[in-house]
Write a protein that holds these residues in place. Structure first.
Motif, mmCIF file in Angstrom:
data_model
loop_
_atom_site.group_PDB
_atom_site.id
_atom_site.type_symbol
_atom_site.label_atom_id
_atom_site.label_comp_id
_atom_site.label_asym_id
_atom_site.label_seq_id
_atom_site.Cartn_x
_atom_site.Cartn_y
_atom_site.Cartn_z
ATOM 1 N N SER A 285 0.838 -1.204 0.000
ATOM 2 C CA SER A 285 0.000 0.000 0.000
ATOM 3 C C SER A 285 0.875 1.256 0.000
ATOM 4 O O SER A 285 0.491 2.292 -0.533
ATOM 5 N N TYR A 286 2.087 1.161 0.592
ATOM 6 C CA TYR A 286 3.006 2.302 0.539
ATOM 7 C C TYR A 286 3.489 2.526 -0.895
ATOM 8 O O TYR A 286 3.545 3.677 -1.364
ATOM 9 N N ILE A 287 3.770 1.441 -1.595
ATOM 10 C CA ILE A 287 4.170 1.550 -2.998
ATOM 11 C C ILE A 287 3.028 2.207 -3.804
ATOM 12 O O ILE A 287 3.258 3.098 -4.626
ATOM 13 N N ALA A 288 1.810 1.782 -3.511
ATOM 14 C CA ALA A 288 0.647 2.344 -4.217
ATOM 15 C C ALA A 288 0.529 3.845 -3.960
ATOM 16 O O ALA A 288 0.248 4.633 -4.874
ATOM 17 N N THR A 289 0.776 4.243 -2.709
ATOM 18 C CA THR A 289 0.726 5.668 -2.361
ATOM 19 C C THR A 289 1.788 6.444 -3.132
ATOM 20 O O THR A 289 1.515 7.513 -3.696
ATOM 21 N N LEU A 290 3.006 5.879 -3.168
ATOM 22 C CA LEU A 290 4.089 6.544 -3.901
ATOM 23 C C LEU A 290 3.724 6.679 -5.380
ATOM 24 O O LEU A 290 3.998 7.708 -6.009
ATOM 25 N N LYS A 291 3.082 5.637 -5.903
ATOM 26 C CA LYS A 291 2.684 5.685 -7.308
ATOM 27 C C LYS A 291 1.690 6.796 -7.560
ATOM 28 O O LYS A 291 1.815 7.545 -8.549
ATOM 29 N N SER A 292 0.713 6.921 -6.709
ATOM 30 C CA SER A 292 -0.286 7.968 -6.936
ATOM 31 C C SER A 292 0.346 9.345 -6.785
ATOM 32 O O SER A 292 0.006 10.280 -7.504
ATOM 33 N N GLU A 293 1.326 9.475 -5.890
ATOM 34 C CA GLU A 293 2.039 10.755 -5.746
ATOM 35 C C GLU A 293 2.873 11.054 -6.994
ATOM 36 O O GLU A 293 2.925 12.192 -7.466
ATOM 37 N N ALA A 294 3.519 10.007 -7.501
ATOM 38 C CA ALA A 294 4.354 10.179 -8.701
ATOM 39 C C ALA A 294 3.493 10.560 -9.898
ATOM 40 O O ALA A 294 3.874 11.390 -10.733
ATOM 41 N N LYS A 295 2.330 9.970 -9.951
ATOM 42 C CA LYS A 295 1.381 10.237 -11.037
ATOM 43 C C LYS A 295 0.885 11.678 -10.952
ATOM 44 O O LYS A 295 0.725 12.368 -11.964
ATOM 45 N N GLN A 296 0.684 12.117 -9.710
ATOM 46 C CA GLN A 296 0.215 13.487 -9.499
ATOM 47 C C GLN A 296 1.274 14.489 -9.932
ATOM 48 O O GLN A 296 0.967 15.531 -10.516
ATOM 49 N N ALA A 297 2.509 14.169 -9.648
ATOM 50 C CA ALA A 297 3.605 15.069 -9.996
ATOM 51 C C ALA A 297 3.857 15.069 -11.504
ATOM 52 O O ALA A 297 4.293 16.080 -12.065
ATOM 53 N N ASN A 298 3.612 13.950 -12.127
ATOM 54 C CA ASN A 298 3.843 13.851 -13.569
ATOM 55 C C ASN A 298 2.823 12.877 -14.171
ATOM 56 O O ASN A 298 2.920 11.662 -13.970
ATOM 57 N N SER A 299 1.881 13.419 -14.951
ATOM 58 C CA SER A 299 0.750 12.603 -15.420
ATOM 59 C C SER A 299 1.196 11.502 -16.383
ATOM 60 O O SER A 299 0.475 10.544 -16.613
ATOM 61 N N ARG B 107 16.582 2.957 -12.984
ATOM 62 C CA ARG B 107 16.713 4.344 -12.507
ATOM 63 C C ARG B 107 17.080 4.336 -11.026
ATOM 64 O O ARG B 107 17.876 5.150 -10.564
ATOM 65 N N GLY B 108 16.495 3.394 -10.291
ATOM 66 C CA GLY B 108 16.794 3.276 -8.860
ATOM 67 C C GLY B 108 18.262 2.995 -8.609
ATOM 68 O O GLY B 108 18.869 3.553 -7.690
ATOM 69 N N GLU B 109 18.834 2.168 -9.439
ATOM 70 C CA GLU B 109 20.252 1.834 -9.312
ATOM 71 C C GLU B 109 21.117 3.086 -9.489
ATOM 72 O O GLU B 109 22.078 3.315 -8.749
ATOM 73 N N GLN B 110 20.733 3.890 -10.473
ATOM 74 C CA GLN B 110 21.445 5.137 -10.729
ATOM 75 C C GLN B 110 21.376 6.065 -9.503
ATOM 76 O O GLN B 110 22.381 6.655 -9.090
ATOM 77 N N LEU C 214 8.863 9.645 -6.959
ATOM 78 C CA LEU C 214 9.450 8.878 -8.071
ATOM 79 C C LEU C 214 10.790 8.258 -7.662
ATOM 80 O O LEU C 214 11.041 7.077 -7.877
ATOM 81 N N GLU C 215 11.625 9.080 -7.044
ATOM 82 C CA GLU C 215 12.949 8.592 -6.625
ATOM 83 C C GLU C 215 12.839 7.480 -5.582
ATOM 84 O O GLU C 215 13.545 6.469 -5.655
#
Lengths: 138, 173
Positions: free
Chosen positions: A26-40, A49-52, A126-127
């Protein structure tokens, strides 16, 4: 109501796709919705990207060049060592350390602290998601 | 009249019941709080609260976002809980313990040290150790108590239990 259930189900399925433990999905889901909000145009987090994010060097909170690997090492299935105190840090990789990425409160605490230490700022949704995908893949 | 005799007797028996043959309570009260051990012991040795005075812990807990240069912030409830734990187990609360008493005595009233390693008692106890023994990878700094004090996690810093990695026993002269 139906829509809501469907959305929750979808979130669950999407999060599960990463192989995360049920307790942090559910935390991952929350992060996803936040990421979506920041960038549609956001679709999903990305371990590459995470590795970078995890391995690149930055001027951290102390003013020195530092990366996540400074303490966690380059091989997440091995022990790391706190660069300041020399204390051993158990492996981050869930494949060898079952307790990793199982407690949302812990995950949030360390993401907050460690982005501050390495990036000298909080991480974006996103990060954070990208880094969690990277760690989960190990 | 009896009070004068009985109270010291109770104190003495309490002390004797607990620790060594010298009637000393021990070095410093060990950490028995699991939350403290986990939250404060994940990055560094979980220093016994009795190694610093109350005012030091209060100051430290007021600025966890900048904890010796690192972000060690916790949620409000945990911060409050641990601040209270540290306060109620600080050096002043354990003067029957040798190290707590001596550290406390070595700090001036107008000082609020944040580093145990900077207190006069600690400095005097460690100033003869060659630098090479401290800076080596297995130790790193004097803040890494458990690297050499093999019983540090029990609150015991006795000389007999010192083993410096790659160098062995330490004998004071």
């Amino acid at each position: 109501m139906k829509k809501y259930t469907l959305a929750m189900l979808l979130c669950g399925v999407l999060a599960n796709a990463g192989g995360f433990s049920p307790s942090i999905q559910s935390y991952i889901a929350t992060l996803k919705s936040e990421a979506k909000q920041a960038n549609s145009s956001f679709v999903d987090f990305n371990a590459k990207r995470g590795e970078q994010i995890f391995t690149s060097k930055h001027i951290g909170k102390k003013g020195d060049s530092i990366s996540c690997t400074s303490c966690h090492g380059n091989n997440l299935t091995k022990n790391g060592q706190n660069a300041t105190t020399n204390k051993i840090i158990k492996p981050l990789a869930p494949s060898v350390n079952k307790s990793r990425l199982t407690d949302t409160k812990e995950v949030q605490k360390w993401l907050r602290r460690n982005f501050k230490d390495v990036y000298n700022r909080e991480g974006t949704a996103l990060e954070k998601g990208d880094v969690l995908y990277y760690i989960q893949s190990k | 009249m009896y009070k004068k005799i009985i109270i010291p007797l109770i104190l003495i028996s309490g002390v004797y019941a607990d620790d060594d043959r010298w009637g000393n309570r021990g070095d410093v009260a060990p950490v028995k709080n699991a939350i403290y051990a986990k939250e404060c012991g994940s990055c560094h040795f979980a220093y016994q609260p009795g190694l610093l005075p109350q005012r030091s812990w209060t100051k430290m807990m007021g600025n966890l976002e900048n904890h010796f240069g690192s972000d060690a912030s916790l949620d409000d409830a945990t911060t409050k809980y641990l601040a209270n734990y540290l306060k109620s187990n600080s050096a002043e609360r354990g003067i029957e313990y040798k190290r707590s008493r001596k550290i406390l005595q070595s700090i001036r009233p107008n000082e609020t040290p944040l580093r145990i390693t900077k207190t006069r008692y600690f400095v005097n106890k460690h100033n003869e150790i060659p630098k090479k023994m401290i800076v080596q990878k297995a130790v790193g700094s004097l803040a890494n108590c458990a690297a050499c004090h093999t019983t540090a996690n029990k609150g015991s810093y006795s000389e007999r239990a010192i083993k410096i990695p790659n160098y062995g026993m330490w004998e004071d002269d």
